[in-house]
Design a protein around this motif. Structure first.
Motif, PDB file in Angstrom:
ATOM      1  N   ASN A 181       0.810  -1.219   0.000  1.00  0.00           N
ATOM      2  CA  ASN A 181       0.000   0.000   0.000  1.00  0.00           C
ATOM      3  C   ASN A 181       0.843   1.269   0.000  1.00  0.00           C
ATOM      4  OD1 ASN A 181      -2.479  -1.422   0.083  1.00  0.00           O
ATOM      5  ND2 ASN A 181      -2.292  -1.672   2.299  1.00  0.00           N
ATOM      6  N   PHE A 182       2.140   1.121  -0.121  1.00  0.00           N
ATOM      7  CA  PHE A 182       2.990   2.308  -0.135  1.00  0.00           C
ATOM      8  C   PHE A 182       2.742   3.076  -1.435  1.00  0.00           C
ATOM      9  CE2 PHE A 182       6.925   4.771  -0.240  1.00  0.00           C
ATOM     10  CZ  PHE A 182       7.072   5.110   1.094  1.00  0.00           C
ATOM     11  N   PRO A 183       2.705   4.416  -1.383  1.00  0.00           N
ATOM     12  CA  PRO A 183       2.346   5.191  -2.576  1.00  0.00           C
ATOM     13  C   PRO A 183       3.477   5.339  -3.587  1.00  0.00           C
ATOM     14  CG  PRO A 183       2.782   6.673  -0.755  1.00  0.00           C
ATOM     15  CD  PRO A 183       2.853   5.278  -0.184  1.00  0.00           C
ATOM     16  N   ALA A 184       4.128   4.248  -3.905  1.00  0.00           N
ATOM     17  CA  ALA A 184       5.188   4.236  -4.912  1.00  0.00           C
ATOM     18  C   ALA A 184       5.387   2.798  -5.372  1.00  0.00           C
ATOM     19  CB  ALA A 184       6.501   4.777  -4.344  1.00  0.00           C
ATOM     20  N   LYS A 185       5.849   2.645  -6.597  1.00  0.00           N
ATOM     21  CA  LYS A 185       6.222   1.324  -7.083  1.00  0.00           C
ATOM     22  C   LYS A 185       7.552   0.941  -6.432  1.00  0.00           C
ATOM     23  CE  LYS A 185       4.006   1.991 -11.588  1.00  0.00           C
ATOM     24  NZ  LYS A 185       4.215   2.022 -13.064  1.00  0.00           N
ATOM     25  N   THR A 186       7.592  -0.228  -5.826  1.00  0.00           N
ATOM     26  CA  THR A 186       8.795  -0.613  -5.099  1.00  0.00           C
ATOM     27  C   THR A 186       9.493  -1.786  -5.776  1.00  0.00           C
ATOM     28  OG1 THR A 186       7.597  -2.137  -3.640  1.00  0.00           O
ATOM     29  CG2 THR A 186       7.780   0.158  -2.921  1.00  0.00           C
ATOM     30  N   LEU A 187      10.805  -1.794  -5.680  1.00  0.00           N
ATOM     31  CA  LEU A 187      11.587  -2.928  -6.146  1.00  0.00           C
ATOM     32  C   LEU A 187      12.858  -3.004  -5.338  1.00  0.00           C
ATOM     33  CD1 LEU A 187      13.688  -2.225  -9.293  1.00  0.00           C
ATOM     34  CD2 LEU A 187      12.284  -0.441  -8.302  1.00  0.00           C
ATOM     35  N   GLY A 188      13.405  -4.199  -5.236  1.00  0.00           N
ATOM     36  CA  GLY A 188      14.621  -4.404  -4.471  1.00  0.00           C
ATOM     37  C   GLY A 188      15.692  -5.080  -5.310  1.00  0.00           C
ATOM     38  N   LEU A 189      16.938  -4.736  -5.019  1.00  0.00           N
ATOM     39  CA  LEU A 189      18.086  -5.359  -5.664  1.00  0.00           C
ATOM     40  C   LEU A 189      18.788  -6.275  -4.672  1.00  0.00           C
ATOM     41  CD1 LEU A 189      19.533  -2.273  -7.584  1.00  0.00           C
ATOM     42  CD2 LEU A 189      17.784  -3.915  -8.321  1.00  0.00           C
ATOM     43  N   MET A 190      19.444  -7.283  -5.186  1.00  0.00           N
ATOM     44  CA  MET A 190      20.107  -8.249  -4.331  1.00  0.00           C
ATOM     45  C   MET A 190      21.527  -7.804  -4.016  1.00  0.00           C
ATOM     46  SD  MET A 190      20.606 -12.391  -4.716  1.00  0.00           S
ATOM     47  CE  MET A 190      18.825 -12.627  -4.744  1.00  0.00           C
ATOM     48  N   GLY A 191      21.828  -7.757  -2.723  1.00  0.00           N
ATOM     49  CA  GLY A 191      23.185  -7.501  -2.289  1.00  0.00           C
ATOM     50  C   GLY A 191      23.932  -8.792  -2.037  1.00  0.00           C
ATOM     51  N   ASN A 192      25.215  -8.663  -1.758  1.00  0.00           N
ATOM     52  CA  ASN A 192      26.009  -9.858  -1.479  1.00  0.00           C
ATOM     53  C   ASN A 192      25.547 -10.567  -0.213  1.00  0.00           C
ATOM     54  OD1 ASN A 192      27.231  -7.326  -0.443  1.00  0.00           O
ATOM     55  ND2 ASN A 192      28.693  -8.691   0.548  1.00  0.00           N
ATOM     56  N   HIS A 193      24.981  -9.836   0.749  1.00  0.00           N
ATOM     57  CA  HIS A 193      24.517 -10.488   1.976  1.00  0.00           C
ATOM     58  C   HIS A 193      23.267 -11.319   1.727  1.00  0.00           C
ATOM     59  CE1 HIS A 193      27.208  -8.845   5.151  1.00  0.00           C
ATOM     60  NE2 HIS A 193      27.473  -7.978   4.183  1.00  0.00           N
ATOM     61  N   GLU A 194      22.364 -10.845   0.895  1.00  0.00           N
ATOM     62  CA  GLU A 194      21.203 -11.671   0.527  1.00  0.00           C
ATOM     63  C   GLU A 194      21.659 -12.914  -0.247  1.00  0.00           C
ATOM     64  OE1 GLU A 194      20.105  -8.083   1.885  1.00  0.00           O
ATOM     65  OE2 GLU A 194      20.868  -8.096  -0.173  1.00  0.00           O
ATOM     66  N   GLU A 195      22.610 -12.715  -1.151  1.00  0.00           N
ATOM     67  CA  GLU A 195      23.124 -13.864  -1.895  1.00  0.00           C
ATOM     68  C   GLU A 195      23.709 -14.910  -0.951  1.00  0.00           C
ATOM     69  OE1 GLU A 195      27.132 -14.763  -4.100  1.00  0.00           O
ATOM     70  OE2 GLU A 195      25.962 -13.376  -5.358  1.00  0.00           O
ATOM     71  N   MET A 196      24.479 -14.453   0.027  1.00  0.00           N
ATOM     72  CA  MET A 196      25.101 -15.390   0.972  1.00  0.00           C
ATOM     73  C   MET A 196      24.040 -16.176   1.743  1.00  0.00           C
ATOM     74  SD  MET A 196      28.570 -15.337   1.182  1.00  0.00           S
ATOM     75  CE  MET A 196      29.161 -15.412   2.871  1.00  0.00           C
ATOM     76  N   LEU A 197      23.001 -15.494   2.232  1.00  0.00           N
ATOM     77  CA  LEU A 197      21.963 -16.200   2.969  1.00  0.00           C
ATOM     78  C   LEU A 197      21.279 -17.239   2.103  1.00  0.00           C
ATOM     79  CD1 LEU A 197      20.037 -16.798   5.259  1.00  0.00           C
ATOM     80  CD2 LEU A 197      18.729 -14.746   4.648  1.00  0.00           C
ATOM     81  N   LEU A 198      20.965 -16.910   0.863  1.00  0.00           N
ATOM     82  CA  LEU A 198      20.315 -17.873  -0.011  1.00  0.00           C
ATOM     83  C   LEU A 198      21.212 -19.075  -0.286  1.00  0.00           C
ATOM     84  CD1 LEU A 198      18.559 -15.452  -2.532  1.00  0.00           C
ATOM     85  CD2 LEU A 198      17.485 -16.791  -0.698  1.00  0.00           C
ATOM     86  N   ARG A 199      22.495 -18.838  -0.385  1.00  0.00           N
ATOM     87  CA  ARG A 199      23.427 -19.958  -0.587  1.00  0.00           C
ATOM     88  C   ARG A 199      23.503 -20.835   0.663  1.00  0.00           C
ATOM     89  NH1 ARG A 199      28.680 -16.957  -2.972  1.00  0.00           N
ATOM     90  NH2 ARG A 199      29.504 -19.096  -3.115  1.00  0.00           N
ATOM     91  N   VAL A 200      23.431 -20.212   1.828  1.00  0.00           N
ATOM     92  CA  VAL A 200      23.394 -20.976   3.079  1.00  0.00           C
ATOM     93  C   VAL A 200      22.129 -21.818   3.134  1.00  0.00           C
ATOM     94  CG1 VAL A 200      23.184 -20.773   5.588  1.00  0.00           C
ATOM     95  CG2 VAL A 200      24.843 -19.356   4.362  1.00  0.00           C
ATOM     96  N   LEU A 201      20.996 -21.235   2.738  1.00  0.00           N
ATOM     97  CA  LEU A 201      19.729 -21.966   2.765  1.00  0.00           C
ATOM     98  C   LEU A 201      19.732 -23.143   1.803  1.00  0.00           C
ATOM     99  CD1 LEU A 201      17.218 -18.977   2.971  1.00  0.00           C
ATOM    100  CD2 LEU A 201      17.833 -20.566   4.796  1.00  0.00           C
ATOM    101  N   ASN A 202      20.585 -23.071   0.780  1.00  0.00           N
ATOM    102  CA  ASN A 202      20.720 -24.191  -0.162  1.00  0.00           C
ATOM    103  C   ASN A 202      21.825 -25.149   0.241  1.00  0.00           C
ATOM    104  OD1 ASN A 202      18.631 -23.430  -1.919  1.00  0.00           O
ATOM    105  ND2 ASN A 202      19.970 -21.974  -2.985  1.00  0.00           N
ATOM    106  N   ALA A 203      22.375 -24.949   1.448  1.00  0.00           N
ATOM    107  CA  ALA A 203      23.419 -25.827   1.995  1.00  0.00           C
ATOM    108  C   ALA A 203      24.634 -25.910   1.085  1.00  0.00           C
ATOM    109  CB  ALA A 203      22.863 -27.222   2.279  1.00  0.00           C
ATOM    110  N   GLU A 204      24.971 -24.800   0.434  1.00  0.00           N
ATOM    111  CA  GLU A 204      26.162 -24.778  -0.398  1.00  0.00           C
ATOM    112  C   GLU A 204      27.401 -24.938   0.485  1.00  0.00           C
ATOM    113  OE1 GLU A 204      28.479 -21.631  -3.283  1.00  0.00           O
ATOM    114  OE2 GLU A 204      26.280 -21.650  -3.293  1.00  0.00           O
TER     115      GLU A 204
END
Length: 255
Positions: free
Chosen positions: A85-108
């Motif tokens: 409901n925020f009065p703007a179109k929102t989007l997010g970019l992936m940082g290295n910390h998000e990448e690291m967490l996703l790799r951890v979740l995949n048990a890399e």
């Protein structure tokens, strides 16, 4: 009113060679790193500014490193998941910390323990998991524990993050770009992790790159790039760039 809403780092500066699309405005927010308090403050001020100065198209872009290091990664992700409901179109970019967490979740292999030492310990604590307990587990077991603790909606949100966003003559990325490589040929590894040679390169990239990732003492303005990671998790200053037409303004909370 706008001047009352923000601590202004810089007055409006005409970006003579760079401009956003006519009739549009974008707010680009630098590395949050688990500082929900600063995020809420900045979003409230941005929302007030949008109400005061509406435009047909307004965007809100997060430059990545939403999580880790600060005290409430879980709260930050939940807040961003609920911006419908925020009065703007929102989007997010992936940082290295998000990448690291996703790799951890995949048990890399060979990722989890380094991530915990790299700020991930604060992230897992925000999800109710003791980082000391994870240190004694296998990487497969760590992945199982975290997938049980982190809401599926949060994981989907992180998986859906993009790598670049173009706005007129501006390019938003998390870390930077590989100099001399076409934008469409840039690799995620560079977009999320690069420092050198990007930071010291002075060549024209064909656009103005706005990025986070590398902490600077205030906004770092160069002829071909602008860094807006002001170290929110340790300085208390969360910075945003605001682009509207040829006007480029930097605003921040935390003072």
């Amino acid at each position: 009113m706008f001047k009352k809403l923000f601590r202004r780092i810089s007055e409006n500066i005409a970006a003579s060679e760079f401009s956003g699309p006519d009739g549009q405005r974008v707010y680009a927010i630098g590395d949050i790193h688990g500082r929900l308090d600063l995020l809420d403050d900045l979003l409230a001020r941005i929302e007030d500014d949008i109400v005061e100065r509406p435009l047909p198209t307004i965007g809100l872009c997060f430059l990545g490193d939403l999580i880790d290091r600060g005290p409430d990664s879980a709260g930050v992700v939940e807040r961003l998941c609920s911006l419908g409901n925020f009065p703007a179109k929102t989007l997010g970019l992936m940082g290295n910390h998000e990448e690291m967490l996703l790799r951890v979740l995949n048990a890399e292999p060979n990722i989890a323990y380094d991530w915990l030492d790299y700020g991930g310990d604060a992230c897992v604590e925000s999800y109710g998991v003791a980082p000391s307990a994870l240190q004694a587990m296998s990487e497969e077991r760590i992945a199982e524990m975290l997938r049980a603790a982190i809401p599926p909606a949060h994981i989907r949100f992180l998986e859906d993050l993009g790598d670049t966003f173009s706005f007129g003559d501006y390019l938003f990325v998390h870390a930077g770009i590989r100099p001399g490589v076409k934008i469409e040929e840039q690799q995620p590894q560079d977009l999320r992790w690069i420092r050198q040679p990007f930071l010291s390169d002075g060549h024209d990239h064909g656009c103005m790159v706005i990025h986070g990732h590398t902490i600077s003492d205030g906004v770092e303005r160069r002829a071909n790039r602008i860094g807006i990671d002001t170290g929110a998790y340790r300085t208390g200053i969360l910075t945003a760039a605001v682009i509207e037409g040829a006007n480029l303004t930097f605003v921040a909370t935390g003072e």
